[in-house]
Design a protein around this motif. Structure first.
Motif, PDB file in Angstrom:
ATOM      1  N   GLY A 191       0.680  -1.237  -0.169  1.00  0.00           N
ATOM      2  CA  GLY A 191       0.092  -0.089   0.018  1.00  0.00           C
ATOM      3  C   GLY A 191       0.900   1.191  -0.147  1.00  0.00           C
ATOM      4  O   GLY A 191       1.878   1.454  -0.670  1.00  0.00           O
ATOM      5  N   ARG A 192       0.314   2.076   0.850  1.00  0.00           N
ATOM      6  CA  ARG A 192       1.260   3.488   0.733  1.00  0.00           C
ATOM      7  C   ARG A 192       2.633   3.384   1.273  1.00  0.00           C
ATOM      8  O   ARG A 192       3.426   4.399   1.022  1.00  0.00           O
ATOM      9  CB  ARG A 192       0.458   4.553   1.482  1.00  0.00           C
ATOM     10  CG  ARG A 192      -0.517   4.208   2.594  1.00  0.00           C
ATOM     11  CD  ARG A 192      -1.355   5.118   3.155  1.00  0.00           C
ATOM     12  NE  ARG A 192      -1.444   6.567   2.561  1.00  0.00           N
ATOM     13  CZ  ARG A 192      -2.741   6.790   1.903  1.00  0.00           C
ATOM     14  NH1 ARG A 192      -3.503   5.822   1.851  1.00  0.00           N
ATOM     15  NH2 ARG A 192      -2.662   8.045   1.329  1.00  0.00           N
ATOM     16  N   VAL A 193       2.990   2.528   2.148  1.00  0.00           N
ATOM     17  CA  VAL A 193       4.262   2.341   2.714  1.00  0.00           C
ATOM     18  C   VAL A 193       5.246   2.143   1.576  1.00  0.00           C
ATOM     19  O   VAL A 193       6.440   2.445   1.801  1.00  0.00           O
ATOM     20  CB  VAL A 193       4.201   1.163   3.791  1.00  0.00           C
ATOM     21  CG1 VAL A 193       5.827   1.433   4.401  1.00  0.00           C
ATOM     22  CG2 VAL A 193       3.159   1.459   4.631  1.00  0.00           C
ATOM     23  N   GLU A 194       4.798   1.614   0.449  1.00  0.00           N
ATOM     24  CA  GLU A 194       5.520   1.312  -0.617  1.00  0.00           C
ATOM     25  C   GLU A 194       6.472   2.664  -1.060  1.00  0.00           C
ATOM     26  O   GLU A 194       7.596   2.659  -1.566  1.00  0.00           O
ATOM     27  CB  GLU A 194       4.725   0.883  -1.666  1.00  0.00           C
ATOM     28  CG  GLU A 194       5.642   0.478  -2.988  1.00  0.00           C
ATOM     29  CD  GLU A 194       6.521  -0.782  -2.960  1.00  0.00           C
ATOM     30  OE1 GLU A 194       6.203  -1.541  -2.302  1.00  0.00           O
ATOM     31  OE2 GLU A 194       7.642  -0.571  -3.758  1.00  0.00           O
ATOM     32  N   ALA A 195       5.791   3.720  -0.864  1.00  0.00           N
ATOM     33  CA  ALA A 195       6.494   5.003  -1.065  1.00  0.00           C
ATOM     34  C   ALA A 195       7.809   5.038  -0.546  1.00  0.00           C
ATOM     35  O   ALA A 195       8.567   5.883  -0.872  1.00  0.00           O
ATOM     36  CB  ALA A 195       5.368   6.129  -0.741  1.00  0.00           C
ATOM     37  N   MET A 196       8.077   4.663   0.739  1.00  0.00           N
ATOM     38  CA  MET A 196       9.132   4.889   1.543  1.00  0.00           C
ATOM     39  C   MET A 196      10.460   4.037   0.664  1.00  0.00           C
ATOM     40  O   MET A 196      11.625   4.450   0.928  1.00  0.00           O
ATOM     41  CB  MET A 196       9.248   4.236   2.843  1.00  0.00           C
ATOM     42  CG  MET A 196       8.434   5.097   3.935  1.00  0.00           C
ATOM     43  SD  MET A 196       8.364   4.514   5.587  1.00  0.00           S
ATOM     44  CE  MET A 196      10.079   5.116   6.207  1.00  0.00           C
TER      45      MET A 196
END
Length: 203
Positions: free
Chosen positions: A64-69
């Motif tokens: 999800g959004r953690v992939e952005a890290m």
DNA sequence: ACCTGGATCTTCT
DNA sequence: GAAGATCCAGGTA
């Protein structure tokens, strides 16, 4: 008021997370909306790393959004905390490696009246003195997740004056990984978050 | 499907 | 100093 249209470049973010967290102090976060512009000087940050940092979302998840890290340095990682508040982080380190800096507090600079309306508060010191507060004051929501702060005309960071003195301590509001002194703030600044531990273990 | 645990803030007492 | 608000993803079933 200085020109706020310049954007910090990608190379600024493409460095060790600790260095970016410290060097973000004094820089100016700018948010442009149809209602107007709001901006504030960054006075408090926290560094979050990767697998070596148990408090980092990236230590447990890569979905999800953690992939952005793992993504391009300079993009925004925005998530919701306690079901209520948005939290703004800036991704650091080269593409493919993890790291992000949580923006924890601002000194209001531009659009203070608009901030008051959004926050429903009058007192300037309380407008941006916490990570959830500043997102509300600058209208930063989950919709801004993945915004590229290097190129965006909606949300970006422009160079400001370097602070005279910087303090550091363990991070706030987490249960693991508190042993690292990865919270930074501008010494003596009245706009840092008003958490109980805010005064502890300066420099 | 249900449960749980949060990188918080406000409003009570 | 304590509780309530209220979303999201992971783990467990």
């Amino acid at each position: 008021m200085p020109e706020l249209n310049a954007h910090l470049e990608r190379a600024f973010y493409e460095r060790p997370t600790i260095d970016v967290a410290r060097d973000l102090l004094g820089q100016i976060l700018v948010s442009e909306t149809p209602q107007g512009r709001t901006a504030g000087r960054i006075v408090e940050t926290e560094a979050y790393r990767g697998a070596d940092d148990p408090a980092s979302h990236a230590a447990r998840l890569r979905t999800g959004r953690v992939e952005a890290m793992w993504g391009e340095p300079g993009i925004a990682y925005v998530y919701r905390s306690y079901g209520i508040h948005a939290m703004l982080n800036v991704v650091t380190e080269p593409l493919g490696t993890t790291g992000a800096v949580l923006i924890r507090a601002l000194a209001p600079l531009v659009g203070v009246d608009l901030m008051r309306i959004r926050r429903g508060l009058g007192e300037e010191r309380l407008l941006c003195s916490g990570p959830g507060k500043l997102c509300q004051a600058l209208a930063i929501g989950l919709d801004l997740h993945s915004t590229d702060l290097v190129t965006s005309e909606r949300l970006w960071i422009t160079p400001g004056a370097s602070p005279r003195d910087v303090s550091l301590s363990g991070r706030i509001g987490i249960s693991r990984g508190q042993d690292h002194p990865w919270r930074y703030w501008i010494t003596g600044n009245p706009h840092v978050s008003a958490h109980r531990r805010a005064q502890s273990s300066a420099e």
